[in-house]
Design an enzyme around this catalytic site. Structure first.
Site, PDB file in Angstrom:
ATOM      1  N   CYS A 132      -5.762  -3.016   2.682  1.00 24.65           N
ATOM      2  CA  CYS A 132      -5.626  -2.951   3.985  1.00 24.65           C
ATOM      3  C   CYS A 132      -6.982  -3.121   4.678  1.00 24.65           C
ATOM      4  O   CYS A 132      -7.730  -4.333   4.635  1.00 24.65           O
ATOM      5  CB  CYS A 132      -5.293  -1.321   4.372  1.00 24.65           C
ATOM      6  SG  CYS A 132      -4.273  -1.283   6.008  1.00 24.65           S
ATOM      7  N   GLU A 165       0.979  -1.231  -0.142  1.00 24.55           N
ATOM      8  CA  GLU A 165      -0.103  -0.045  -0.122  1.00 24.55           C
ATOM      9  C   GLU A 165       0.774   1.303  -0.157  1.00 24.55           C
ATOM     10  O   GLU A 165       1.946   1.173   0.825  1.00 24.55           O
ATOM     11  CB  GLU A 165      -0.919  -0.226   1.382  1.00 24.55           C
ATOM     12  CG  GLU A 165      -1.806   1.224   1.347  1.00 24.55           C
ATOM     13  CD  GLU A 165      -2.679   1.097   2.599  1.00 24.55           C
ATOM     14  OE1 GLU A 165      -3.630   1.811   2.733  1.00 24.55           O
ATOM     15  OE2 GLU A 165      -2.303   0.389   3.531  1.00 24.55           O
ATOM     16  N   LYS A 179      -9.365   2.754  -3.124  1.00 25.06           N
ATOM     17  CA  LYS A 179      -9.716   2.406  -1.631  1.00 25.06           C
ATOM     18  C   LYS A 179     -10.851   3.096  -1.167  1.00 25.06           C
ATOM     19  O   LYS A 179     -10.996   4.543  -1.313  1.00 25.06           O
ATOM     20  CB  LYS A 179      -8.561   2.957  -0.262  1.00 25.06           C
ATOM     21  CG  LYS A 179      -8.804   2.186   0.618  1.00 25.06           C
ATOM     22  CD  LYS A 179      -7.739   2.700   1.788  1.00 25.06           C
ATOM     23  CE  LYS A 179      -7.744   1.949   2.976  1.00 25.06           C
ATOM     24  NZ  LYS A 179      -6.367   2.254   3.923  1.00 25.06           N
TER      25      LYS A 179
END
Length: 315
Positions: A168, A46, A134
């Site tokens: 994540c 990430e 995200k």
């Protein structure tokens, strides 16, 4: 048509924080190393381009939008971010093509004045396959990153199999996982900044739940990996560890094939055998025979969300 058996890699390395060109050079070197060791797919962490700005100040008093320090840090972060167009990004495509490697890379994506935590997918021939923004930044990330929407929740077909990315703590969103399973994901990539030991168990759960291969890559960072004039850390010792990594690769039965790595920068390798996915789904297919859509179902909005929409003037 996918290959049944091949090698994949999870790259655990620090970015060159706030330095896009330096991070791209490091990406190129690590991609070449992974390809040289036989990998056909490599996942990078990430925010690898160009940094996950870990700091005690991130979300603390200096993160308030009225503070000049936070605004200056944001500008530096914005300038080191990467812009994508309909063809992705030429340098990323060049790196993938020269290495002959499928790449999934965590980037900070710049779109006008906003930043998105994004995962980019590129084919081994350099073709841009897509991206995932995200959709839910976590805790203090919300002060820095904008939210993605359903238009980037796609699993893509590749020569290796069906490839997708969940970033994540999005992996703690059960409905998002179900959407990925419904698309038949086989190579589930989870770039992350979570270095807690509990992360490995999460990856094992997802691999078993979705009956897919799960790759997770995190940065291993020390204080020296961040600019000396940035942030507020528990220690200014250059060797002080900020993120311990914890990257891993897991098979569809929950077996950890590589990692978790917590001792430094490294590249993890594992062999993928797609036939294991079919065998695993004999026991459980959560969007097929092991589901009850008559009782439990969900709706996904795949539309792109825009603040301004224009229409042509009438004749």
């Amino acid at each position: 048509m996918s290959s049944e058996v091949f090698t994949v890699a999870a790259v655990q390395a620090a970015s060159v924080c706030f330095d896009l060109h330096g991070s791209l050079d490091k990406l190129e070197s690590l991609a070449q190393e992974a390809a040289g060791n036989g990998a056909r797919l490599a996942l990078f962490p990430e925010a690898f381009l160009s940094g996950y700005p870990s700091s005690l100040d991130w979300g603390g008093p200096s993160a308030a939008i009225r503070e000049d320090t936070a605004a200056a840090d944001y500008e530096r972060y914005w300038r080191s971010a990467i812009e994508l167009d309909s063809n992705g990004h030429s340098r990323l495509s060049e790196i993938a093509r020269e290495a002959g490697l499928h790449l999934v890379i965590g980037i900070i994506e710049r779109d006008q004045g906003s930043l998105y935590c994004t995962s980019v997918m590129i084919g081994a021939e350099g073709r841009y396959l897509g991206k995932h923004r995200k959709i839910m930044p976590t805790v203090a990330e919300r002060l820095v990153w904008a939210q993605g929407d359903g238009s980037t929740l796609e699993v893509v077909d590749t020569a290796l199999g069906k490839l997708g990315s969940v970033i994540c703590w999005e992996n703690y969103m059960p409905l998002l996982r179900m959407h990925m399973y419904q698309q038949g994901i086989q190579l589930y990539c989870a770039p992350t900044a979570d270095d807690e030991p509990t992360w490995t168990a999460t990856m094992q759960h997802i691999a078993m739940e979705g009956r897919c291969y799960v790759l997770s890559a995190n940065q291993f960072t020390r204080r020296r990996d961040f600019p000396s004039d940035y942030g507020n850390f528990p220690s200014d010792d250059p060797d002080f560890i900020i993120s311990h990594g914890g990257s891993c690769i897991v098979d569809p039965f929950g077996t950890v094939l590589a990692g978790p790595a917590r001792e430094g920068e490294t590249i993890l390798y594992a062999e993928v055998d797609l036939s294991k996915i079919v065998r695993g789904k004999f026991y459980s297919d959560v969007v097929g025979h092991y589901s009850r859509p008559d009782l439990l179902n969900m709706t996904v909005n795949l539309a792109q969300m825009r603040s301004v929409r224009t229409v042509d003037k009438p004749d």
